[in-house]
Design a protein around this motif. Structure first.
Motif, PDB file in Angstrom:
ATOM      1  N   PHE A 194      -2.641  21.868 -58.516  1.00  0.00           N
ATOM      2  CA  PHE A 194      -2.316  21.887 -57.195  1.00  0.00           C
ATOM      3  C   PHE A 194      -3.382  20.863 -56.792  1.00  0.00           C
ATOM      4  O   PHE A 194      -4.408  20.680 -57.340  1.00  0.00           O
ATOM      5  N   GLU A 195      -3.143  20.263 -55.770  1.00  0.00           N
ATOM      6  CA  GLU A 195      -4.183  19.331 -54.829  1.00  0.00           C
ATOM      7  C   GLU A 195      -4.693  20.276 -53.738  1.00  0.00           C
ATOM      8  O   GLU A 195      -3.591  20.692 -53.069  1.00  0.00           O
ATOM      9  N   LEU A 196      -5.913  20.367 -53.470  1.00  0.00           N
ATOM     10  CA  LEU A 196      -6.108  21.416 -52.388  1.00  0.00           C
ATOM     11  C   LEU A 196      -5.939  20.376 -50.901  1.00  0.00           C
ATOM     12  O   LEU A 196      -5.659  21.010 -49.869  1.00  0.00           O
ATOM     13  N   VAL A 197      -5.998  19.164 -50.972  1.00  0.00           N
ATOM     14  CA  VAL A 197      -5.497  18.119 -50.020  1.00  0.00           C
ATOM     15  C   VAL A 197      -4.574  17.326 -50.750  1.00  0.00           C
ATOM     16  O   VAL A 197      -5.069  16.560 -51.372  1.00  0.00           O
ATOM     17  N   GLN A 198      -3.179  17.440 -50.176  1.00  0.00           N
ATOM     18  CA  GLN A 198      -2.259  16.213 -50.851  1.00  0.00           C
ATOM     19  C   GLN A 198      -2.371  15.063 -50.321  1.00  0.00           C
ATOM     20  O   GLN A 198      -1.936  14.652 -49.193  1.00  0.00           O
ATOM     21  N   GLY A 199      -3.079  14.093 -51.028  1.00  0.00           N
ATOM     22  CA  GLY A 199      -3.218  12.685 -50.634  1.00  0.00           C
ATOM     23  C   GLY A 199      -2.109  11.968 -50.169  1.00  0.00           C
ATOM     24  O   GLY A 199      -1.763  11.590 -49.252  1.00  0.00           O
ATOM     25  N   GLU A 200      -1.460  11.597 -51.666  1.00  0.00           N
ATOM     26  CA  GLU A 200      -0.218  10.859 -51.293  1.00  0.00           C
ATOM     27  C   GLU A 200       0.754  11.497 -50.726  1.00  0.00           C
ATOM     28  O   GLU A 200       1.903  10.625 -50.292  1.00  0.00           O
ATOM     29  N   GLY A 201       0.984  12.736 -50.624  1.00  0.00           N
ATOM     30  CA  GLY A 201       1.883  13.539 -50.005  1.00  0.00           C
ATOM     31  C   GLY A 201       1.660  13.574 -48.445  1.00  0.00           C
ATOM     32  O   GLY A 201       2.510  14.426 -47.861  1.00  0.00           O
ATOM     33  N   GLY A 202       0.762  12.874 -47.764  1.00  0.00           N
ATOM     34  CA  GLY A 202       0.787  13.071 -46.430  1.00  0.00           C
ATOM     35  C   GLY A 202      -0.373  13.588 -45.860  1.00  0.00           C
ATOM     36  O   GLY A 202      -0.758  13.876 -44.400  1.00  0.00           O
ATOM     37  N   VAL A 203      -1.842  13.775 -46.770  1.00  0.00           N
ATOM     38  CA  VAL A 203      -2.888  14.263 -46.414  1.00  0.00           C
ATOM     39  C   VAL A 203      -2.610  15.507 -45.708  1.00  0.00           C
ATOM     40  O   VAL A 203      -3.329  15.968 -44.693  1.00  0.00           O
ATOM     41  N   LYS A 204      -2.203  16.449 -46.456  1.00  0.00           N
ATOM     42  CA  LYS A 204      -1.935  18.000 -46.145  1.00  0.00           C
ATOM     43  C   LYS A 204      -2.865  18.861 -46.846  1.00  0.00           C
ATOM     44  O   LYS A 204      -2.737  18.956 -48.210  1.00  0.00           O
ATOM     45  N   LEU A 339      -8.290  12.196 -43.996  1.00  0.00           N
ATOM     46  CA  LEU A 339      -7.530  12.567 -42.800  1.00  0.00           C
ATOM     47  C   LEU A 339      -6.293  11.690 -42.718  1.00  0.00           C
ATOM     48  O   LEU A 339      -6.119  10.412 -43.117  1.00  0.00           O
ATOM     49  N   GLY A 340      -5.406  12.284 -42.167  1.00  0.00           N
ATOM     50  CA  GLY A 340      -3.979  11.718 -41.962  1.00  0.00           C
ATOM     51  C   GLY A 340      -3.600  11.668 -40.560  1.00  0.00           C
ATOM     52  O   GLY A 340      -3.714  13.110 -39.670  1.00  0.00           O
ATOM     53  N   LEU A 341      -3.196  10.652 -39.955  1.00  0.00           N
ATOM     54  CA  LEU A 341      -2.838  10.676 -38.503  1.00  0.00           C
ATOM     55  C   LEU A 341      -1.114  10.517 -38.230  1.00  0.00           C
ATOM     56  O   LEU A 341      -0.496   9.821 -38.907  1.00  0.00           O
ATOM     57  N   GLU A 342      -0.515  11.525 -37.634  1.00  0.00           N
ATOM     58  CA  GLU A 342       0.707  11.488 -37.254  1.00  0.00           C
ATOM     59  C   GLU A 342       0.627  10.690 -35.998  1.00  0.00           C
ATOM     60  O   GLU A 342       0.315  11.255 -34.887  1.00  0.00           O
ATOM     61  N   GLY A 358      -9.412  -6.288 -37.081  1.00  0.00           N
ATOM     62  CA  GLY A 358     -10.518  -6.222 -38.087  1.00  0.00           C
ATOM     63  C   GLY A 358     -10.891  -4.736 -38.563  1.00  0.00           C
ATOM     64  O   GLY A 358     -11.865  -4.316 -38.768  1.00  0.00           O
ATOM     65  N   VAL A 359      -9.668  -4.004 -38.843  1.00  0.00           N
ATOM     66  CA  VAL A 359      -9.809  -2.592 -39.118  1.00  0.00           C
ATOM     67  C   VAL A 359      -8.711  -2.352 -40.263  1.00  0.00           C
ATOM     68  O   VAL A 359      -7.694  -2.658 -40.132  1.00  0.00           O
ATOM     69  N   LEU A 360      -9.187  -2.083 -41.735  1.00  0.00           N
ATOM     70  CA  LEU A 360      -8.381  -1.772 -42.758  1.00  0.00           C
ATOM     71  C   LEU A 360      -8.090  -0.566 -42.865  1.00  0.00           C
ATOM     72  O   LEU A 360      -8.767   0.353 -43.081  1.00  0.00           O
ATOM     73  N   LEU A 361      -6.582  -0.012 -42.586  1.00  0.00           N
ATOM     74  CA  LEU A 361      -6.300   1.368 -42.657  1.00  0.00           C
ATOM     75  C   LEU A 361      -5.175   1.435 -43.854  1.00  0.00           C
ATOM     76  O   LEU A 361      -4.533   0.254 -44.293  1.00  0.00           O
ATOM     77  N   LEU A 362      -4.786   2.570 -44.322  1.00  0.00           N
ATOM     78  CA  LEU A 362      -3.767   2.947 -45.209  1.00  0.00           C
ATOM     79  C   LEU A 362      -2.712   3.655 -44.783  1.00  0.00           C
ATOM     80  O   LEU A 362      -2.925   4.253 -43.726  1.00  0.00           O
ATOM     81  N   THR A 363      -1.803   4.145 -45.701  1.00  0.00           N
ATOM     82  CA  THR A 363      -0.666   4.927 -45.164  1.00  0.00           C
ATOM     83  C   THR A 363      -0.450   6.019 -46.059  1.00  0.00           C
ATOM     84  O   THR A 363      -0.874   5.838 -47.398  1.00  0.00           O
ATOM     85  N   ALA A 364       0.283   7.221 -45.836  1.00  0.00           N
ATOM     86  CA  ALA A 364       0.270   8.132 -46.822  1.00  0.00           C
ATOM     87  C   ALA A 364       1.544   8.929 -46.128  1.00  0.00           C
ATOM     88  O   ALA A 364       1.642   9.438 -45.210  1.00  0.00           O
ATOM     89  N   LYS A 365       2.712   8.627 -46.871  1.00  0.00           N
ATOM     90  CA  LYS A 365       4.132   9.088 -46.370  1.00  0.00           C
ATOM     91  C   LYS A 365       4.216   8.425 -44.970  1.00  0.00           C
ATOM     92  O   LYS A 365       4.290   7.309 -44.760  1.00  0.00           O
ATOM     93  N   ASN A 366       4.389   9.284 -43.835  1.00  0.00           N
ATOM     94  CA  ASN A 366       4.670   8.651 -42.481  1.00  0.00           C
ATOM     95  C   ASN A 366       3.485   8.625 -41.539  1.00  0.00           C
ATOM     96  O   ASN A 366       3.652   8.188 -40.386  1.00  0.00           O
ATOM     97  N   LYS A 367       2.214   8.921 -42.374  1.00  0.00           N
ATOM     98  CA  LYS A 367       0.867   8.840 -41.552  1.00  0.00           C
ATOM     99  C   LYS A 367       0.204   7.845 -41.833  1.00  0.00           C
ATOM    100  O   LYS A 367      -0.046   7.021 -42.760  1.00  0.00           O
TER     101      LYS A 367
END
Length: 393
Positions: A194-204, A339-342, A358-367
């Motif tokens: 398990f991942e205690l925080v699922q990163g690529e799965g949407g930061v859950k 952190l993941g933002l919906e 001027g801010v570089l953000l990433l995505t994870a699933k729909n977040k």
């Protein structure tokens, strides 16, 4: 734009010569300092991605560079046929700070997880019998892109084109205690991964109730707990490793990314039950424990002090406070500086608009995913948060 020193158009040459496995942002990063990056046209950005949770202390960190270059001046590589002080020092520090007993070093998170999977199968087969090779993993998980770790990954979209998957992985819903217990009781299982925080799965993040159930079932059925901390480890959640928030003691911990802070290194840590599973010849990695990578990792761990980690928590609290209830933001999930933002708008739209400002953000699933360097300053966070609010509204 041409790089005149090398007489090459980077973007065109990339398209011609590099396999098209990445959908790159239209930016060429050439330099930076800490959490500030600069592109080939001189534009500056606040980095909220840290090379996907790798650059623990950002870029051009002088202490880390000094540690790495000092080792480069001594010996850049031997092999695992010889002893190496940086490698041994790193293993000692990891064991002392986690209570684990032994460490195997590799080059990436996928390799660290492969090592964990092999160890778990050896444990099950040796202790219970040849049919006890199954590992339960979670839906929405991500454990790597090798065939075994891809099979462990609980996201069918990643399996397309690469079947048949490696057998022996059973996916169960995250945070569903009843389903987990059913899968454990009805199958011949050697481990739960398990991942205690699922990163690529949407930061859950997993719930404390579910993690407690994992620990309960592991003890009841004598199966291993494999804690994948490739992304959420090394200070990212405000603790050295995320399991420290949950009151459990994993049997195997895998990590990579932030421990190297820019150099490729993976580590698989073994507890009491698993410390002596591997014997000479059973596993290996050519560059595992490389002295230069280990020197960099030693510098990282030395600086992830309790005081520093408390500051990571304060930065997380600041982000959550500022963005909770902000226009266009539905929810915030995750832990620490993971952190993941919906959002109301498409996450790709927000990432693109923020990049222009001027801010570089990433995505994870729909977040929208926020995983900045842990060293990011409050002033830099303030700039980033202001832009995030603007583009989400």
């Amino acid at each position: 734009m041409k790089n005149t020193d090398a007489n090459i158009n980077v973007k065109e040459a990339d398209s011609l010569y590099i396999a098209h496995t990445y959908k790159r942002f239209p930016v060429e990063i050439v330099s930076g300092k800490g959490a500030m990056l600069k592109d080939d046209e001189g534009k500056e950005y606040v980095d909220m991605g840290a090379g996907v949770a790798v650059n623990t202390f950002g870029v051009c960190d002088e202490e880390w560079i000094s540690a790495v270059t000092e080792q480069l001046g001594k010996c850049q590589h031997t092999s695992n046929l010889f002893y190496s002080e940086p490698c041994v020092r790193l293993a000692k520090t990891l064991c002392e700070r986690t209570g684990m007993k032994k460490v195997f070093f590799s080059n990436s998170g996928a390799e660290a997880n492969e090592c964990a999977i092999k160890a778990a199968r050896e444990y099950g087969v040796t202790k219970k019998g040849p049919e006890y090779f199954n590992i339960i993993t979670l839906e929405n998980s991500f454990h790597g892109r090798s065939l075994a770790t891809l099979s462990a990954t609980g996201q069918p979209a990643y399996h397309t084109h690469f079947g048949p998957m490696t057998p022996g992985f059973i996916h169960t819903p995250a945070n569903d205690c009843a389903a987990l217990e059913k899968n454990v009781s009805e199958n011949k299982v050697c481990a739960i991964m398990f991942e205690l925080v699922q990163g690529e799965g949407g930061v859950k993040a997993l719930t404390k109730e579910f993690v407690a159930k994992i620990a309960e079932l592991a003890e009841k059925y004598d199966i291993l707990m494999i804690d994948d901390e490739v992304q959420c480890g090394n200070g990212r959640t405000g603790k050295l490793y995320a399991y420290m928030h949950f009151g459990i003691k994993p049997d195997i911990i895998s990590t990579a990314k932030g421990i190297g802070a820019g150099l490729p290194i993976g580590a698989t840590m073994f507890g009491e039950k698993t410390a002596d599973i591997y014997q000479p010849g059973m596993h290996g990695a050519t560059f595992g424990g490389n002295p230069v990578c280990a020197a960099g990792a030693n510098n990282v761990l030395a600086r992830l002090t309790d005081e520093f980690l408390e500051d990571v928590t304060k930065k997380s609290e600041y982000i959550v406070k500022e963005l909770t209830g902000a226009k266009g933001i539905k929810s915030i999930a995750g832990m620490g500086l993971m952190l993941g933002l919906e959002t109301d708008k498409e996450n790709t739209e927000i990432v693109s608009a923020a990049r222009e400002k001027g801010v570089l953000l990433l995505t994870a699933k729909n977040k929208v995913r926020l995983i900045p360097p842990l060293c990011i300053t409050f002033e830099e966070l303030e700039k980033a948060i202001k832009v995030i609010k603007e583009v989400c509204a």
